[in-house]
Scaffold this motif. Structure first.
Motif, PDB file in Angstrom:
ATOM      1  N   ASP A   1     -23.346 -38.884   7.776  1.00  0.00           N
ATOM      2  CA  ASP A   1     -22.354 -38.826   8.863  1.00  0.00           C
ATOM      3  C   ASP A   1     -21.239 -37.844   8.523  1.00  0.00           C
ATOM      4  O   ASP A   1     -20.755 -37.106   9.395  1.00  0.00           O
ATOM      5  CB  ASP A   1     -21.766 -40.218   9.121  1.00  0.00           C
ATOM      6  CG  ASP A   1     -22.738 -41.148   9.828  1.00  0.00           C
ATOM      7  OD1 ASP A   1     -23.773 -40.667  10.324  1.00  0.00           O
ATOM      8  OD2 ASP A   1     -22.456 -42.367   9.875  1.00  0.00           O
ATOM      9  N   ALA A   2     -20.823 -37.818   7.256  1.00  0.00           N
ATOM     10  CA  ALA A   2     -19.762 -36.901   6.854  1.00  0.00           C
ATOM     11  C   ALA A   2     -20.229 -35.453   6.934  1.00  0.00           C
ATOM     12  O   ALA A   2     -19.485 -34.563   7.379  1.00  0.00           O
ATOM     13  CB  ALA A   2     -19.298 -37.233   5.438  1.00  0.00           C
ATOM     14  N   ILE A   3     -21.462 -35.189   6.507  1.00  0.00           N
ATOM     15  CA  ILE A   3     -21.998 -33.827   6.588  1.00  0.00           C
ATOM     16  C   ILE A   3     -22.144 -33.404   8.044  1.00  0.00           C
ATOM     17  O   ILE A   3     -21.850 -32.257   8.411  1.00  0.00           O
ATOM     18  CB  ILE A   3     -23.336 -33.728   5.835  1.00  0.00           C
ATOM     19  CG1 ILE A   3     -23.105 -33.943   4.341  1.00  0.00           C
ATOM     20  CG2 ILE A   3     -23.995 -32.366   6.082  1.00  0.00           C
ATOM     21  CD1 ILE A   3     -24.382 -34.078   3.527  1.00  0.00           C
TER      22      ILE A   3
ATOM     23  N   GLN B   1     -14.815 -43.811   5.708  1.00  0.00           N
ATOM     24  CA  GLN B   1     -15.577 -42.768   6.386  1.00  0.00           C
ATOM     25  C   GLN B   1     -14.726 -41.561   6.767  1.00  0.00           C
ATOM     26  O   GLN B   1     -15.110 -40.414   6.534  1.00  0.00           O
ATOM     27  CB  GLN B   1     -16.258 -43.338   7.635  1.00  0.00           C
ATOM     28  CG  GLN B   1     -17.216 -42.368   8.311  1.00  0.00           C
ATOM     29  CD  GLN B   1     -18.425 -42.051   7.443  1.00  0.00           C
ATOM     30  OE1 GLN B   1     -19.027 -42.942   6.852  1.00  0.00           O
ATOM     31  NE2 GLN B   1     -18.767 -40.782   7.329  1.00  0.00           N
ATOM     32  N   GLN B   2     -13.559 -41.783   7.305  1.00  0.00           N
ATOM     33  CA  GLN B   2     -12.731 -40.673   7.778  1.00  0.00           C
ATOM     34  C   GLN B   2     -12.309 -39.770   6.626  1.00  0.00           C
ATOM     35  O   GLN B   2     -12.305 -38.539   6.754  1.00  0.00           O
ATOM     36  CB  GLN B   2     -11.496 -41.204   8.518  1.00  0.00           C
ATOM     37  CG  GLN B   2     -10.669 -40.113   9.203  1.00  0.00           C
ATOM     38  CD  GLN B   2     -11.463 -39.370  10.259  1.00  0.00           C
ATOM     39  OE1 GLN B   2     -12.067 -39.975  11.146  1.00  0.00           O
ATOM     40  NE2 GLN B   2     -11.491 -38.049  10.173  1.00  0.00           N
TER      41      GLN B   2
ATOM     42  N   THR C   1     -27.199 -45.958  -2.599  1.00  0.00           N
ATOM     43  CA  THR C   1     -27.380 -47.113  -1.714  1.00  0.00           C
ATOM     44  C   THR C   1     -27.637 -46.632  -0.289  1.00  0.00           C
ATOM     45  O   THR C   1     -27.203 -45.544   0.101  1.00  0.00           O
ATOM     46  CB  THR C   1     -26.131 -48.011  -1.703  1.00  0.00           C
ATOM     47  OG1 THR C   1     -25.026 -47.286  -1.140  1.00  0.00           O
ATOM     48  CG2 THR C   1     -25.768 -48.483  -3.101  1.00  0.00           C
ATOM     49  N   PRO C   2     -28.332 -47.428   0.521  1.00  0.00           N
ATOM     50  CA  PRO C   2     -28.543 -47.047   1.926  1.00  0.00           C
ATOM     51  C   PRO C   2     -27.223 -46.855   2.674  1.00  0.00           C
ATOM     52  O   PRO C   2     -27.109 -45.961   3.520  1.00  0.00           O
ATOM     53  CB  PRO C   2     -29.337 -48.229   2.490  1.00  0.00           C
ATOM     54  CG  PRO C   2     -30.038 -48.823   1.308  1.00  0.00           C
ATOM     55  CD  PRO C   2     -29.083 -48.655   0.162  1.00  0.00           C
ATOM     56  N   GLN C   3     -26.224 -47.691   2.375  1.00  0.00           N
ATOM     57  CA  GLN C   3     -24.931 -47.534   3.037  1.00  0.00           C
ATOM     58  C   GLN C   3     -24.296 -46.195   2.679  1.00  0.00           C
ATOM     59  O   GLN C   3     -23.696 -45.524   3.514  1.00  0.00           O
ATOM     60  CB  GLN C   3     -23.995 -48.681   2.650  1.00  0.00           C
ATOM     61  CG  GLN C   3     -24.478 -50.054   3.099  1.00  0.00           C
ATOM     62  CD  GLN C   3     -25.321 -50.751   2.054  1.00  0.00           C
ATOM     63  OE1 GLN C   3     -25.974 -50.103   1.216  1.00  0.00           O
ATOM     64  NE2 GLN C   3     -25.321 -52.085   2.081  1.00  0.00           N
ATOM     65  N   GLY C   4     -24.434 -45.818   1.398  1.00  0.00           N
ATOM     66  CA  GLY C   4     -23.903 -44.534   0.968  1.00  0.00           C
ATOM     67  C   GLY C   4     -24.622 -43.369   1.626  1.00  0.00           C
ATOM     68  O   GLY C   4     -24.002 -42.346   1.955  1.00  0.00           O
TER      69      GLY C   4
END
Length: 555
Positions: free
Chosen positions: A376-378, A344-345, A367-370
């Motif tokens: 979150d990154a945006i 994530q970071q 995928t839902p995880q993706g």
């Protein structure tokens, strides 16, 4: 290395300066798509609320000067070329925001296809012949499919099968783009031979993530691996890409009514150079926006040193930004595997860097995880750079299933590109349970999420059509389609998802609508889609394509 040498090396890497080959050196595109054309006797669907329908349009110097009746346009035409549409429907040229032009064309000319070959043994014979034609030191690459049921042996091809062809040359059998079968030499080169090997790296030096390797009881590869296509690197030359684009682009892309395309190069610098050369010569008759895949094609740090921002270029060839694979959705053998390619970071840092440098990020998510990781990154990038909120990043392929995530797309100004389903209509029971049924088209539009349809063309054959995508998204289950529970859209909305809305997601307000001042790009359809059921819209074909007032394709 001296500064001058460094800059020369960098320019060669990104492929937009000093691009040269046997086809000549390129500075700026020279092909002229600023024509004068009188399009008459047409049934024009303008997508302009001020004038939804018209009979004719006049293009001057590449842009629409007049929209009106055939009599009005003929009177004003002067010496403009006349194109009589014969009463056929005309729409704005299709805008495809997610395509692989170079890879598709190249795979048609230079990558042999073994699809339909009935046995593994016969495939090995043909792979051996391809190896004999492949220059020493290069990967041996072919396309194949049909495993396990479509081959006589009723099993998957293995690493050991390919080792019968060679243990000294790397061999890759592509099963599409996201899965492959490789021999021992290829696994050794890749760094995936041992499950404990951590030597596999991206072009920026970071450890590779997201690849799934099928292994036997001893931990050795069976042969099938996902997400390794980029390992072949510069297998094909600039001249091969140029030749392939010249041979394949018009019949595979122009013939479909595509006038603006975002292509996602995965190899540098050969693909970048080929785009410039063919755009300059007029052999790439569409408005191309290129967004290289990071870090596969080029490290982000290298790209940002050049200083380009999304939109740099001219009306025919522009830099778009970057493509990022966030995840993959399968293990190559029909199983599901999250295969996240980032922590994530790191992804958040990458999105911050893209946003700070004015680079639109197109994020592959299946995928839902993706999806959660990408959003979150945006969000982190938006927080760090609130002055860049106008820069629309995009997530392609997966539609969020929760209303909360859909509303988060809107709040973060994130566009969504959906690979258009292309099933024949009425859809079979098997198709109705497959790809396309999960997309919440109506909800996305009702919630104000910018949404476009894309082809995601990434292989040979040109067997795709925007009209099939239109047909599928306007047809729900009750009408023999695939769209569930009130999620279908109107014909007008479906066309906008392929034209003006797609263009707006790139900041391009000069196309996608037939109105004065817009670019003179048109697609001429075999019949008028208005009022037709999806099964009939599905059979519509493109009969002519016009870019900037220049006729680039006729059936």
């Amino acid at each position: 290395m001296h500064r001058r040498e460094f800059l020369a090396s960098l320019a060669s890497t990104v492929g937009m300066a000093g691009a040269s080959s046997a086809f000549g050196q390129v500075a700026t595109p020279k092909a002229n798509f600023n024509g004068d054309l009188a399009l008459v006797n047409a049934n024009i669907i303008t997508l302009d609320p001020a004038r939804p329908r018209a009979q004719a349009a006049l293009v001057r110097n590449g842009r629409i000067a007049l929209v009106g009746s055939t009599a009005e346009v003929r009177q004003a035409a002067g010496r403009a070329e006349i194109f009589d549409a014969g009463g056929k429907a005309v729409i704005p040229g299709f805008v495809d925001n997610h395509c692989h032009v170079e890879w598709s064309c190249m795979s048609g000319d230079w990558m042999p296809s073994l699809r339909g070959v009935g046995s593994i043994e016969e495939m090995l014979v043909r792979i051996r012949a391809e190896m004999a034609r492949t220059p020493a030191g290069q990967w041996v690459v072919v396309n194949a499919g049909g495993f396990p049921d479509g081959v006589a042996e009723k099993r998957w091809m293995t690493r050991q099968d390919l080792d019968k062809v060679s243990t000294d040359r790397p061999i890759m059998v592509l099963l599409g783009i996201h899965a492959s079968i490789m021999n021992t030499k290829a696994f050794e080169i890749s760094g995936y031979m041992s499950p404990n090997d951590t030597s596999a790296r991206w072009t920026d030096g970071a450890q590779r993530r997201g690849t799934f390797v099928h292994r036997d009881a001893e931990g050795l590869p069976t042969g099938v691996a996902s997400e390794v296509w980029d390992l072949i690197g510069s297998r094909y030359s600039t001249d091969q890409y140029v030749s392939a684009i010249r041979n394949r682009f018009k019949p595979w892309f122009s013939a479909k009514g595509l006038t603006s395309i975002t292509t996602l190069p995965n190899v540098a610098p050969e693909q970048f150079k080929a785009l410039q050369i063919t755009s300059a010569s007029g052999d790439l008759p569409a408005r191309i926006r290129h967004s290289p895949t990071i870090p596969h094609a080029i490290p982000l740090d290298t790209l940002t040193k050049v200083g380009w921002m999304s939109g740099y270029g001219d009306s025919m060839l522009r830099f778009g930004g970057v493509k990022i694979f966030v995840d993959n959705g399968g293990d190559g053998m029909g199983g599901r595997d999250v295969g996240l390619k980032w922590i994530q970071q790191d992804l958040e840092n990458t999105l911050r860097q893209c946003t700070a440098n004015g680079l639109q990020a197109i994020m592959h998510v299946v995928t839902p995880q993706g999806m959660t990781m990408a959003l979150d990154a945006i969000a982190a990038a938006r927080t760090a750079h609130p002055d860049m909120n106008h820069l629309m990043h995009r997530i392609d392929h997966l539609t969020p299933t929760s209303i909360e995530q859909i509303r988060r797309l809107k709040a973060l100004n994130v566009g969504l590109g959906i690979t258009a389903p292309s099933s024949h209509l009425p859809a079979s029971p098997q198709a109705r349970g497959g790809y396309g049924r999960e997309h919440r088209y109506r909800t996305l539009l009702n919630e104000g999420v910018k949404t476009c349809l894309v082809l995601d063309a990434a292989g040979p054959g040109g067997n795709y059509s925007p009209w099939r995508g239109v047909a599928n998204v306007i047809t729900d289950l009750t009408a023999g389609g695939m769209v569930v529970g009130g999620e279908s859209v109107s014909l007008d909305e479906a066309l906008r998802m392929w034209t003006v809305w797609a263009a707006q997601m790139n900041g391009d307000d000069d196309r996608g609508v037939i109105a004065p001042g817009r670019l003179g790009d048109f697609a001429v359809a075999s019949s008028d889609p208005t009022g037709k059921p999806g099964a009939e819209v599905h059979n519509i074909t493109n009969v002519a394509t016009i870019v900037g007032g220049k006729i680039v394709y006729t059936a």
